[in-house]
Design a protein around this motif. Structure first.
Motif, short mmCIF file in Angstrom:
data_model
loop_
_atom_site.label_atom_id
_atom_site.label_comp_id
_atom_site.label_asym_id
_atom_site.label_seq_id
_atom_site.Cartn_x
_atom_site.Cartn_y
_atom_site.Cartn_z
N LEU A 86 0.84 -1.19 0.00
CA LEU A 86 0.00 0.00 0.00
C LEU A 86 0.88 1.24 0.00
O LEU A 86 1.88 1.29 0.72
CB LEU A 86 -0.88 0.03 1.25
CG LEU A 86 -1.65 1.34 1.52
CD1 LEU A 86 -2.76 1.55 0.49
CD2 LEU A 86 -2.24 1.36 2.94
N ILE A 87 0.51 2.22 -0.82
CA ILE A 87 1.17 3.52 -0.79
C ILE A 87 0.21 4.55 -0.19
O ILE A 87 -0.96 4.63 -0.61
CB ILE A 87 1.62 3.96 -2.19
CG1 ILE A 87 2.85 3.15 -2.64
CG2 ILE A 87 1.95 5.46 -2.22
CD1 ILE A 87 3.35 3.49 -4.03
N ILE A 88 0.67 5.29 0.79
CA ILE A 88 -0.06 6.42 1.35
C ILE A 88 0.66 7.70 0.92
O ILE A 88 1.85 7.87 1.20
CB ILE A 88 -0.14 6.36 2.89
CG1 ILE A 88 -0.86 5.09 3.35
CG2 ILE A 88 -0.83 7.60 3.45
CD1 ILE A 88 -0.85 4.88 4.86
N GLY B 34 0.31 9.09 -6.66
CA GLY B 34 -0.75 8.32 -7.31
C GLY B 34 -0.29 7.71 -8.61
O GLY B 34 -0.65 6.57 -8.94
N PHE B 35 0.52 8.45 -9.38
CA PHE B 35 1.05 7.93 -10.64
C PHE B 35 2.03 6.79 -10.38
O PHE B 35 1.99 5.76 -11.07
CB PHE B 35 1.74 9.05 -11.41
CG PHE B 35 2.32 8.63 -12.73
CD1 PHE B 35 1.50 8.22 -13.76
CD2 PHE B 35 3.69 8.64 -12.94
CE1 PHE B 35 2.04 7.82 -14.99
CE2 PHE B 35 4.24 8.24 -14.15
CZ PHE B 35 3.41 7.84 -15.18
N VAL B 36 2.89 6.96 -9.38
CA VAL B 36 3.82 5.89 -9.01
C VAL B 36 3.05 4.61 -8.65
O VAL B 36 3.37 3.52 -9.12
CB VAL B 36 4.71 6.34 -7.83
CG1 VAL B 36 5.41 5.14 -7.18
CG2 VAL B 36 5.76 7.35 -8.30
N ASN C 89 -4.80 8.73 -0.47
CA ASN C 89 -4.35 10.12 -0.43
C ASN C 89 -4.74 10.78 0.88
O ASN C 89 -5.90 10.73 1.30
CB ASN C 89 -4.96 10.92 -1.59
CG ASN C 89 -4.33 10.60 -2.93
OD1 ASN C 89 -3.20 10.12 -3.00
ND2 ASN C 89 -5.06 10.85 -4.00
N ILE C 90 -3.76 11.41 1.51
CA ILE C 90 -4.01 12.27 2.67
C ILE C 90 -3.46 13.64 2.32
O ILE C 90 -2.28 13.94 2.57
CB ILE C 90 -3.36 11.72 3.96
CG1 ILE C 90 -3.78 10.26 4.19
CG2 ILE C 90 -3.75 12.59 5.15
CD1 ILE C 90 -3.18 9.64 5.44
N PRO C 91 -4.26 14.48 1.68
CA PRO C 91 -3.78 15.81 1.26
C PRO C 91 -3.54 16.71 2.46
O PRO C 91 -4.31 16.70 3.43
CB PRO C 91 -4.92 16.34 0.39
CG PRO C 91 -6.14 15.62 0.89
CD PRO C 91 -5.66 14.26 1.31
N VAL D 170 -9.64 8.75 0.38
CA VAL D 170 -9.07 10.08 0.59
C VAL D 170 -9.47 10.53 1.99
O VAL D 170 -10.65 10.48 2.36
CB VAL D 170 -9.56 11.11 -0.45
CG1 VAL D 170 -9.04 12.51 -0.12
CG2 VAL D 170 -9.12 10.71 -1.85
N ILE D 171 -8.48 10.95 2.77
CA ILE D 171 -8.72 11.43 4.13
C ILE D 171 -8.47 12.94 4.15
O ILE D 171 -7.38 13.40 3.78
CB ILE D 171 -7.79 10.74 5.14
CG1 ILE D 171 -8.03 9.22 5.15
CG2 ILE D 171 -8.00 11.32 6.55
CD1 ILE D 171 -6.99 8.45 5.93
N ILE D 172 -9.48 13.69 4.55
CA ILE D 172 -9.34 15.14 4.69
C ILE D 172 -9.18 15.46 6.17
O ILE D 172 -10.14 15.36 6.94
CB ILE D 172 -10.56 15.88 4.11
CG1 ILE D 172 -10.80 15.49 2.64
CG2 ILE D 172 -10.39 17.39 4.27
CD1 ILE D 172 -9.71 15.90 1.70
#
Length: 367
Positions: A105-107, A119-121, A133-135, A170-172
């Motif tokens: 898993l990639i975070i 995301g591309f990787v 994604n955790i922006p 996605v975590i905001i």
């Protein structure tokens, strides 16, 4: 006039259901993160950060993650200049050396550069592994991390290489906004203004007098902005039609951003700063094409200029920016396509615009 944005977080926000994943806010987002980690039994968890988020955001995230799986941190230098295939190759090599597999898993913990590139990787490594994604910037929260667009720049050309591939979650966490400088907060506000201009007049009207807006409650502003973007993306995930509306301000804005990024005599612009200019220019073009009234245009121009500093363009700058338009991703059959406003809160796509109108918009921007 420059506005100060403060944050006072936060209340519980309802999850937003997107195309095959959810956008979940604050504490509930981390609960879902740990649930997905537990259910999927990931072999290794890789957290991609840049040099900024490694320092100020990662210490908050690490203690929250509940797992027996090994966690590896992959850092690259912060900045749009590093959103390149070379950075991807370095990360792919690190993943390979650390024996990442398809059950990894990639975070992605960071702003739009991190979520786009990470995301591309993830989407291309071993033909695709899970990513979350955790922006950590306002811009990434309301735009970059939502909708499945991943990618990198090709030289100074923005987002020329990439795929549309949705994250698992996605975590905001609006608490991260406290780590941002004011310039980054303003950059994110540009995309929020765009969502009102193209889709929701009442949402746009909230920003006409920023002194009356409670910026201490960013959660509700972010929530409404994500809802607007998600509603558009759900109708057109692969950007064949209505999703192009999200590129309002970006045809000229991206060209401006690219030109300033590649010109050593110019101070680089943040994404939102360039898009703010693009929205003024493309609103002016909308007025010249009788799609919005002069009053509507002046309202847009004055509102945006009250938030963002003016940028000076000379004739050679404008010509160089015009030359870059040929690379815009919305172009078809050699034709440059614009998204224009069809009244505030509405849009029209696939609009051809003569260079004379573009030059005229730059002239009016100076006034």
């Amino acid at each position: 006039m420059q506005h100060q944005f403060t944050t006072n977080i936060s209340k519980q926000m309802q999850a937003i259901t997107a195309n095959g994943y959810s956008v979940i806010f604050n504490v509930e987002g981390y609960k879902e993160l740990n649930k997905q980690i537990s259910e999927n039994n990931y072999s290794t968890i890789f957290i991609i950060v840049d040099s900024n988020t490694n320092e100020v955001c990662l210490p908050k995230l690490l203690p929250i993650i509940e797992t027996e799986s090994p966690i590896e941190i992959i850092e690259f230098d912060a900045g749009e200049i590093n959103k390149t295939i070379e950075t991807c190759i370095q990360i792919w090599n690190v993943l390979t050396e650390l024996r990442a597999d398809r059950k990894s898993l990639i975070i992605n913990l960071g702003g739009g550069v991190v979520t786009d590139l990470g995301g591309f990787v993830a989407s291309t490594f071993k033909r695709g592994i899970d990513f979350i994604n955790i922006p950590t910037t306002l811009l990434a929260m309301v735009d970059a991390s939502i909708g499945g667009k991943t990618g990198i720049d090709l030289g100074n050309l923005k987002n020329q290489i990439g795929v549309i591939n949705n994250p698992n979650l996605v975590i905001i966490d609006s608490g991260f906004l406290a780590t941002l400088p004011q310039t980054e907060m303003r950059s994110g506000l540009a995309e929020i203004l765009k969502h009102g201009l193209i889709f929701d007049l009442s949402y746009w009207k909230q920003f006409l007098d920023l002194s009356k807006l409670d910026f201490a409650d960013f959660d509700s502003i972010i929530f409404d902005s994500i809802k607007i973007k998600n509603e558009i993306v759900m109708q057109d995930p692969m950007e064949k039609g209505i999703r192009k509306a999200l590129n309002f301000g970006h045809t000229l804005g991206h060209a401006i951003e690219s030109y300033f990024m590649d010109n050593p005599t110019k101070k680089s612009l943040l994404h939102g700063e360039a898009i703010a200019i693009g929205m003024i220019l493309e609103s002016y073009i909308s007025m010249l094409k009788n799609l919005i009234s002069k009053e509507e245009y002046l309202e847009i121009k004055s509102t945006i200029k009250s938030i963002f500093e003016d940028v000076i363009f000379d004739k050679s700058d404008i010509q160089s920016i015009l030359d870059l338009l040929i690379h815009d991703k919305k172009n078809e059959n050699g034709k440059i396509n614009f998204v224009l406003l069809d009244g505030i809160g509405k849009f029209i796509i696939n609009q051809g615009v003569d260079n004379e109108l573009i030059i005229s918009s730059f002239e009016d921007y100076k006034l």
